[in-house]
Design an enzyme around this catalytic site. Structure first.
Site, PDB file in Angstrom:
ATOM      1  N   ASP A  84      -4.394   3.066 -13.582  1.00  0.00           N
ATOM      2  CA  ASP A  84      -5.646   2.089 -12.426  1.00  0.00           C
ATOM      3  C   ASP A  84      -6.033   1.603 -14.129  1.00  0.00           C
ATOM      4  O   ASP A  84      -5.940   1.561 -15.203  1.00  0.00           O
ATOM      5  CB  ASP A  84      -6.168   2.854 -12.349  1.00  0.00           C
ATOM      6  CG  ASP A  84      -7.240   2.320 -11.146  1.00  0.00           C
ATOM      7  OD1 ASP A  84      -7.122   1.006 -11.374  1.00  0.00           O
ATOM      8  OD2 ASP A  84      -7.684   3.439 -10.404  1.00  0.00           O
TER       9      ASP A  84
ATOM     10  N   GLU B 207      -6.357   2.903  -1.762  1.00  0.00           N
ATOM     11  CA  GLU B 207      -7.127   3.331  -3.106  1.00  0.00           C
ATOM     12  C   GLU B 207      -9.028   3.596  -3.157  1.00  0.00           C
ATOM     13  O   GLU B 207      -9.846   4.678  -3.268  1.00  0.00           O
ATOM     14  CB  GLU B 207      -6.462   3.640  -4.854  1.00  0.00           C
ATOM     15  CG  GLU B 207      -7.007   4.164  -5.717  1.00  0.00           C
ATOM     16  CD  GLU B 207      -8.330   3.422  -6.623  1.00  0.00           C
ATOM     17  OE1 GLU B 207      -9.217   4.241  -7.551  1.00  0.00           O
ATOM     18  OE2 GLU B 207      -8.589   2.215  -6.158  1.00  0.00           O
TER      19      GLU B 207
ATOM     20  N   HIS C 279      -2.211   1.380  -7.349  1.00  0.00           N
ATOM     21  CA  HIS C 279      -2.919   0.849  -6.344  1.00  0.00           C
ATOM     22  C   HIS C 279      -2.732  -0.402  -5.889  1.00  0.00           C
ATOM     23  O   HIS C 279      -2.953  -1.416  -6.392  1.00  0.00           O
ATOM     24  CB  HIS C 279      -4.094   1.295  -5.753  1.00  0.00           C
ATOM     25  CG  HIS C 279      -5.759   0.802  -6.368  1.00  0.00           C
ATOM     26  ND1 HIS C 279      -6.035  -0.531  -5.997  1.00  0.00           N
ATOM     27  CD2 HIS C 279      -5.733   1.107  -7.453  1.00  0.00           C
ATOM     28  CE1 HIS C 279      -6.578  -0.661  -6.320  1.00  0.00           C
ATOM     29  NE2 HIS C 279      -7.082   0.408  -7.890  1.00  0.00           N
TER      30      HIS C 279
END
Length: 348
Positions: free
Chosen positions: A227, A204, A64
């Protein structure tokens, strides 16, 4: 590979709060246009760079772009700004911080002030801090602030990204470090057997919204979330409660609050790491979610997995990662994608 610190610094210091990822999106798009076969941007602002494979099998990897930040909700008569949070903030870390207010015509530096402790009453000392109680001081006359700043203007933390020993520390490491790794993998992958969609997602931090929409539009056969994750290997935590540790390699996700990784996917990730002598650690995150959850069931059941970046001090302006973990992360992601043939059976 060489660790391109200057590129990571550029990505982390560029602003981009949920729903307003314009500046970081421009950097990502430029990068992907040089490394992938085609690039597109959807109505939400997700960027997808695609490398066409030889077969019909499709893999999506998603990191993201957005960072936690704020939106101005009120400008008071004295010229101070009150904020609405975009993403999960711990109000305790906001005091005595510099911020950038992104007004329509210019960026302004402001401070979130902190009242000297010896001026506080006992009642004020006991009060639980809230984002709603934060005020931004721009150092300008009230009338100038009223003319320059509007409700809805965006606010980001003002912080530089620096090397600190073997670590890199700064703001927006979550998730720009994984975005950095994804862009690096896109440069390294050549002639894959499967089609790979390198997706830079939006929103996100406010609920995996970009990934959920993109999962429907792409409908991949396999999805990997990229992530950060908690590295609580610091004083005050029992070693048994450590989620990950800095310097011990890329994290291979088992579960978090948004998804339980497909067992066959995380086992193959581990096998790829072992076969290529890539430092890694297994990650079980008790609370917190990633784009992995957004892809898992957005258009029917999908096999999903995730590679996690061990990160200290998440959701602060001093988020920290270990350079060796960043290199291991890129190596693992690249090796996994290059070895994906579309013939692995991930059904359970």
């Amino acid at each position: 590979m060489d660790f391109d610190f200057d590129r990571l610094k550029q990505l982390t210091e560029t602003s981009g709060v949920p729903g307003y990822e314009d500046r970081i999106r421009a950097l990502v798009r430029e990068d992907l246009e040089a490394t992938t076969d085609s690039v597109r941007v959807d109505a939400m602002g997700n960027v997808v760079g695609t490398i066409e494979g030889e077969g019909d099998y499709e893999v999506a990897v998603a990191a993201h772009m957005d960072e936690i930040g704020f939106m101005v909700r009120h400008v008071n008569d004295e010229g101070f700004l009150q904020l609405d949070a975009l993403g999960g903030w711990d109000p305790r870390v906001l005091k005595a911080q510099r911020v950038t207010v992104h007004a329509e015509d210019e960026d302004l530096t402001g401070v979130i002030g902190s009242v000297p402790p010896h001026t506080l009453t006992e009642e004020q000392k006991k009060k639980e801090p809230k984002v709603e109680d934060v005020y931004v001081d721009l150092g300008l006359p009230a009338e100038t602030v009223a003319e320059t700043v509007s409700v809805g203007d965006l606010v980001t933390m003002e912080q530089t990204t620096v090397r600190m020993g073997n670590h890199v520390t700064g703001k927006a490491i979550d998730d720009r470090v994984c975005l950095f790794a994804m862009l690096a993998a896109a440069r390294r992958v050549e002639n894959p057997e499967v089609t790979i969609h390198f997706a830079a997602t939006v929103q996100e931090e406010v609920g995996l919204r970009g990934a959920q929409a993109l999962g429907v539009d792409l409908d991949p056969d396999l999805a990997l979330g990229l992530d950060t994750t908690v590295a609580n290997d610091v004083p005050g935590f029992d070693p048994a409660d450590h989620v990950t540790k800095l310097g011990e390699g890329a994290g291979i996700k088992l579960k978090d609050s948004s998804a339980i990784a497909n067992p066959k996917v995380h086992r193959r990730l581990r096998r790829v790491a072992e076969d290529n002598d890539i430092a890694h650690q297994m990650e079980l995150l008790p609370a917190g979610g990633t784009d992995t959850g957004g892809f898992q069931n957005s258009y029917g059941a999908k096999p999903v997995g995730a590679i996690s970046m061990p990160t200290r001090y998440l959701h602060t302006v001093t988020e920290s990662v270990h350079e060796d973990d960043v290199v291991a992360y890129i190596d693992l992601l690249t090796a996994f994608l290059e070895s994906e043939t579309g013939e692995f059976d991930y059904t359970l």
